[in-house]
Scaffold this motif. Sequence first.
Motif, mmCIF file in Angstrom:
data_model
loop_
_atom_site.group_PDB
_atom_site.id
_atom_site.type_symbol
_atom_site.label_atom_id
_atom_site.label_comp_id
_atom_site.label_asym_id
_atom_site.label_seq_id
_atom_site.Cartn_x
_atom_site.Cartn_y
_atom_site.Cartn_z
ATOM 1 N N UNK A 1 -30.334 -6.185 6.911
ATOM 2 C CA UNK A 1 -31.504 -7.062 6.972
ATOM 3 C C UNK A 1 -32.306 -6.883 8.255
ATOM 4 N N UNK A 2 -31.792 -6.102 9.195
ATOM 5 C CA UNK A 2 -32.515 -5.884 10.444
ATOM 6 C C UNK A 2 -32.551 -7.101 11.340
ATOM 7 N N UNK A 3 -31.435 -7.853 11.386
ATOM 8 C CA UNK A 3 -31.345 -9.059 12.213
ATOM 9 C C UNK A 3 -30.688 -8.699 13.544
ATOM 10 N N UNK A 4 -31.285 -9.142 14.663
ATOM 11 C CA UNK A 4 -30.761 -8.812 15.990
ATOM 12 C C UNK A 4 -30.765 -10.038 16.892
ATOM 13 N N UNK A 5 -30.295 -9.854 18.132
ATOM 14 C CA UNK A 5 -30.260 -10.986 19.066
ATOM 15 C C UNK A 5 -31.651 -11.375 19.555
ATOM 16 N N UNK A 6 -32.685 -10.627 19.150
ATOM 17 C CA UNK A 6 -34.057 -11.034 19.439
ATOM 18 C C UNK A 6 -34.557 -12.065 18.435
ATOM 19 N N UNK A 7 -33.802 -12.288 17.366
ATOM 20 C CA UNK A 7 -34.185 -13.249 16.335
ATOM 21 C C UNK A 7 -33.657 -14.641 16.653
ATOM 22 N N UNK A 8 -34.141 -15.596 15.874
ATOM 23 C CA UNK A 8 -33.639 -16.965 15.913
ATOM 24 C C UNK A 8 -33.413 -17.405 14.480
ATOM 25 N N UNK A 9 -32.142 -17.575 14.097
ATOM 26 C CA UNK A 9 -31.763 -17.998 12.750
ATOM 27 C C UNK A 9 -32.023 -19.488 12.569
ATOM 28 N N UNK A 10 -32.525 -19.867 11.401
ATOM 29 C CA UNK A 10 -32.721 -21.282 11.091
ATOM 30 C C UNK A 10 -31.601 -21.724 10.158
ATOM 31 N N UNK A 11 -30.724 -22.596 10.641
ATOM 32 C CA UNK A 11 -29.509 -22.958 9.922
ATOM 33 C C UNK A 11 -29.625 -24.203 9.081
#
Length: 444
Positions: free
Chosen positions: A148-158
């Motif tokens: 999915x191309x998710x990295x530590x530059x992202x912010x997940x919405x839980x």
Amino acid sequence: MKPQDPLLAAWEMTLAQRRDAPAIFNTRGEVVRTFRQIEERARADEAKFPAIKPHNVNAIQIGNHEDWPSIFLACLRTQRVVLPIDESVGKEQADTAVSIAAKSGIVDWGDKPPSLFKLTSGTTARPRLVRFRSAQLLADCNQICDTMGISDADLNFGAISISHSYGFSNLLTPLVARGVPLVFSRDRTPRALLADLARTNATVFPGMPLFYQALSEMDDVPALPKLRLCISAGAPLPVAVSRNFREKFKRPIHSFYGASECGGICYDREAEDEIEGFVGQPMQDVDLAVVDPGAESSQVRVRSAAVGDGYFPEAEEEKLGGGCFVPDDLVIRTGNGFCIAGRVSDVINVAGRKVNPAEVEAQLLRFAGVRQAVAFGRESRPRNEEVAACVVAEVHVRENDLLEFCRRGLSGWQVPKRIFFVDVIPVNERGKISRRELARQFAR
């Protein structure tokens, strides 16, 4: 020397690189935990844990709480087997699951001791558990982030539940193993979801079709300039919902297909196909083999490093084991990927939650005056299915009373939406009860 737990090793790397960076936010955009604070709380929890033999179960039923990562890390360090239980699971069912899991403490696991049990439905009215080691949980996390191309530059919405397989693999393990920060959300009303997505500047939203339909039907929506990736799992995403959401928010929704037993299976990378049930290509490092290549639709055999070791306490090795899992779903291979076409089991899929009809039937039969009961799933978009039931009962039994009785003994998603009173349960030409036939006969 015993090798280090793979998830703990990944956490050590995350901690070294992200120590004082924000890890968990609330929906006001405030930092409630840094990575260092997660570690400090994990060490404090570990010190408070009573001494027990390895592989005893530690049930966690705290909802989407900021203490989740710390408790999980403390359990890994003390070799406790984590059992996530959703807040909506009733006490009786939770106690049954814990009782089953408690047997893990007396099992000789050899070189494959479990780190986590996932609660899932079985073929009987009793719940069963899927065994996972840390290496498998880490593999699922890596497959999800890399695909999915998710990295530590992202912010997940839980907003999805950490206690559900989807939330655990898309929210918790990416934080631990990849340093992906997250927002913990507890208010799932559509207006609150939109406001919180805008306020927190979240970039990744793992959601469900039900969320996306509600959001696409709203007026006066805020701008979401930071949101770059919308994921939908738990049930097939209707094309109409995907189209309406894209028109309103100018963003596609990527369908994600997975299972508790094996983690991610397929992902719609392009999100351009408007085919009902389309779930895209296999995830990175996931191999799919069609079980019956000559059939119009077939089950598939999933092979990956993320597949669980097996069911507990009763194994079902032909379905789950040896790095392979065969889901109940029927799929069709298309030129661009796979489509979900149905299922071979009678398990009812309510927005990603698996309902065993036997559990619903057992509760209905406890009501005085009910002589026979059969539960089945009816189509209900965008939840995929809803629970319904046919009962043979004495004349004084009323639907509202039965529904209230079900609410007291079942979890919310297991309670029937409708109960139909019949003189006799219909059977097919072979004299057998067909839940699929009942679903057609009582469609609306």
